[in-house]
Design an enzyme around this catalytic site. Structure first.
Site, PDB file in Angstrom:
ATOM      1  N   ASP A   1     -19.902 -38.660 -21.974  1.00 26.60           N
ATOM      2  CA  ASP A   1     -20.960 -39.535 -22.473  1.00 26.60           C
ATOM      3  C   ASP A   1     -20.481 -40.991 -22.558  1.00 26.60           C
ATOM      4  O   ASP A   1     -19.300 -41.247 -22.781  1.00 26.60           O
ATOM      5  CB  ASP A   1     -21.407 -39.041 -23.859  1.00 26.60           C
ATOM      6  CG  ASP A   1     -22.772 -39.570 -24.243  1.00 26.60           C
ATOM      7  OD1 ASP A   1     -23.472 -40.114 -23.359  1.00 26.60           O
ATOM      8  OD2 ASP A   1     -23.141 -39.438 -25.414  1.00 26.60           O
TER       9      ASP A   1
ATOM     10  N   HIS B   1     -22.464 -45.121 -14.247  1.00 27.71           N
ATOM     11  CA  HIS B   1     -22.375 -43.764 -13.690  1.00 27.71           C
ATOM     12  C   HIS B   1     -21.378 -43.711 -12.526  1.00 27.71           C
ATOM     13  O   HIS B   1     -20.647 -42.730 -12.381  1.00 27.71           O
ATOM     14  CB  HIS B   1     -23.750 -43.274 -13.235  1.00 27.71           C
ATOM     15  CG  HIS B   1     -24.699 -43.031 -14.374  1.00 27.71           C
ATOM     16  ND1 HIS B   1     -24.347 -42.302 -15.491  1.00 27.71           N
ATOM     17  CD2 HIS B   1     -25.987 -43.424 -14.585  1.00 27.71           C
ATOM     18  CE1 HIS B   1     -25.369 -42.253 -16.336  1.00 27.71           C
ATOM     19  NE2 HIS B   1     -26.380 -42.935 -15.812  1.00 27.71           N
TER      20      HIS B   1
ATOM     21  N   LEU C   1      -6.068 -25.495 -10.623  1.00 28.89           N
ATOM     22  CA  LEU C   1      -6.982 -25.949 -11.674  1.00 28.89           C
ATOM     23  C   LEU C   1      -8.373 -25.423 -11.348  1.00 28.89           C
ATOM     24  O   LEU C   1      -8.851 -25.566 -10.218  1.00 28.89           O
ATOM     25  CB  LEU C   1      -7.022 -27.482 -11.756  1.00 28.89           C
ATOM     26  CG  LEU C   1      -8.101 -28.035 -12.705  1.00 28.89           C
ATOM     27  CD1 LEU C   1      -7.686 -27.902 -14.166  1.00 28.89           C
ATOM     28  CD2 LEU C   1      -8.417 -29.497 -12.408  1.00 28.89           C
TER      29      LEU C   1
HETATM   30  C1  IPE Z   1     -23.314 -40.096 -19.010  1.00 24.10           C
HETATM   31  O1  IPE Z   1     -23.503 -41.051 -19.972  1.00 24.10           O
HETATM   32  C2  IPE Z   1     -24.041 -38.804 -19.248  1.00 24.10           C
HETATM   33  C3  IPE Z   1     -24.808 -38.289 -18.066  1.00 24.10           C
HETATM   34  C4  IPE Z   1     -25.909 -37.600 -18.215  1.00 24.10           C
HETATM   35  C5  IPE Z   1     -24.336 -38.513 -16.717  1.00 24.10           C
HETATM   36  P1  IPE Z   1     -24.912 -41.608 -20.464  1.00 24.10           P
HETATM   37  O2  IPE Z   1     -25.778 -41.952 -19.312  1.00 24.10           O
HETATM   38  O3  IPE Z   1     -25.506 -40.659 -21.462  1.00 24.10           O
HETATM   39  O4  IPE Z   1     -24.449 -42.935 -21.192  1.00 24.10           O
HETATM   40  P2  IPE Z   1     -25.031 -43.582 -22.511  1.00 24.10           P
HETATM   41  O5  IPE Z   1     -25.020 -42.518 -23.579  1.00 24.10           O
HETATM   42  O6  IPE Z   1     -26.420 -44.061 -22.202  1.00 24.10           O
HETATM   43  O7  IPE Z   1     -24.076 -44.689 -22.814  1.00 24.10           O
HETATM   44 MG    MG Z   2     -25.547 -40.537 -23.511  1.00 19.16          MG
END
Ligand code: IPE
Ligand code: MG
Length: 240
Positions: A2, A19, A113
């Site tokens: 996140d 992303h 892994l």
């Molecule tokens: C990545 O972070 C989570 C995914 C679904 C790829 P976020 O997109 O939730 O990032 P924030 O929480 O808005 O900062």
């Molecule tokens: Mg998020």
């Protein structure tokens, strides 16, 4: 994983850049796991609820996932990584489903892994589909006959050990429908670090923190110190 969006927004960049950085960070964390001789790493890439995001962001995440699989397949295989995707894959575009299958097939004998990507995954979905799959295999039996072991064997993580440590980056302290059944006794580590900044040093911090935990699995502190091997729970309390 996140915090991608906020990582980018803090830098006045579009969320998509966050992303992209998040996806490239996966490679670093996978490397660090191999160095630490971690055998299983499960990444929560996309939840069953993430479809609620703006369609452009959803399609960008799908493209990124697809590109990641394509780009990293050779290297992953060379490194001895076995990749599996858990989640309801039927919702993905046929081309993405094929790409997933190709990577899973190519790497299925690898054992250094086990990299598990949870995509269109929800812990509630997993439990539901496990019950349904068991019932389908045992049409003449009542679900009352089902045991926790039966359920585990039908989860998408069947055959994999339950996680020892769950790391959530990005500052929230919740599970958000990740591996609900499997994390019953998992140590939970919450860090404010955004995923693109979660590097080998941060991973090390979480491993050190994990090393200080005493895992009692329902026993007392004294029992754990005197008898480190976990006795089974009596049968009568695990079935109905
Ligand atoms: C990545 O972070 C989570 C995914 C679904 C790829 P976020 O997109 O939730 O990032 P924030 O929480 O808005 O900062
Ligand atoms: Mg998020």
């Amino acid at each position: 994983m996140d915090g991608n969006g906020r990582w980018a927004q803090k830098r006045l960049m579009p969320r998509a850049i966050g992303h992209v950085r998040g996806a490239s960070n996966v490679v670093n964390v996978v490397k660090a796991c191999i160095q630490n001789e971690i055998k299983y790493l499960t990444l929560f890439a996309f939840s069953t609820e993430n479809w609620r995001r703006p369609p452009e962001e959803v399609s960008m995440l799908m493209d990124l996932f697809s590109q990641y699989l394509d780009k990293e397949i050779t290297q992953m295989h060379k490194e001895g990584i076995r990749l599996r995707v858990i989640g309801d894959k039927k919702a993905f575009a046929p081309a993405l489903q094929q790409r997933i299958q190709k990577v899973e097939l190519k790497t299925f004998k690898n054992d250094r892994l086990h990299l598990i990507v949870a995509a269109n995954y929800g812990g509630q979905w997993d439990v539901m589909q496990a019950v349904q799959a068991w019932q389908e295999q045992n049409p003449s039996r009542s679900v009352n006959a089902m045991t926790p072991k039966n359920l585990s064997e039908h989860l998408s993580t069947a055959g994999m050990p339950d996680p020892e440590l769950l790391i959530r980056t990005g500052g929230e302290s919740r599970i958000s429908n990740f591996l609900l059944w499997q994390t019953a006794y998992t140590e939970l580590y919450f860090t404010p670090i955004f995923w693109p900044d979660f590097d080998a040093a941060e991973l090390q911090k979480s491993i050190d923190w994990y090393g200080e935990r005493v895992r009692r699995f329902g026993q007392t502190d004294e029992q754990v110190r005197l008898q480190p091997i976990l006795p089974p729970v009596p049968e009568s309390t695990t079935t109905s």
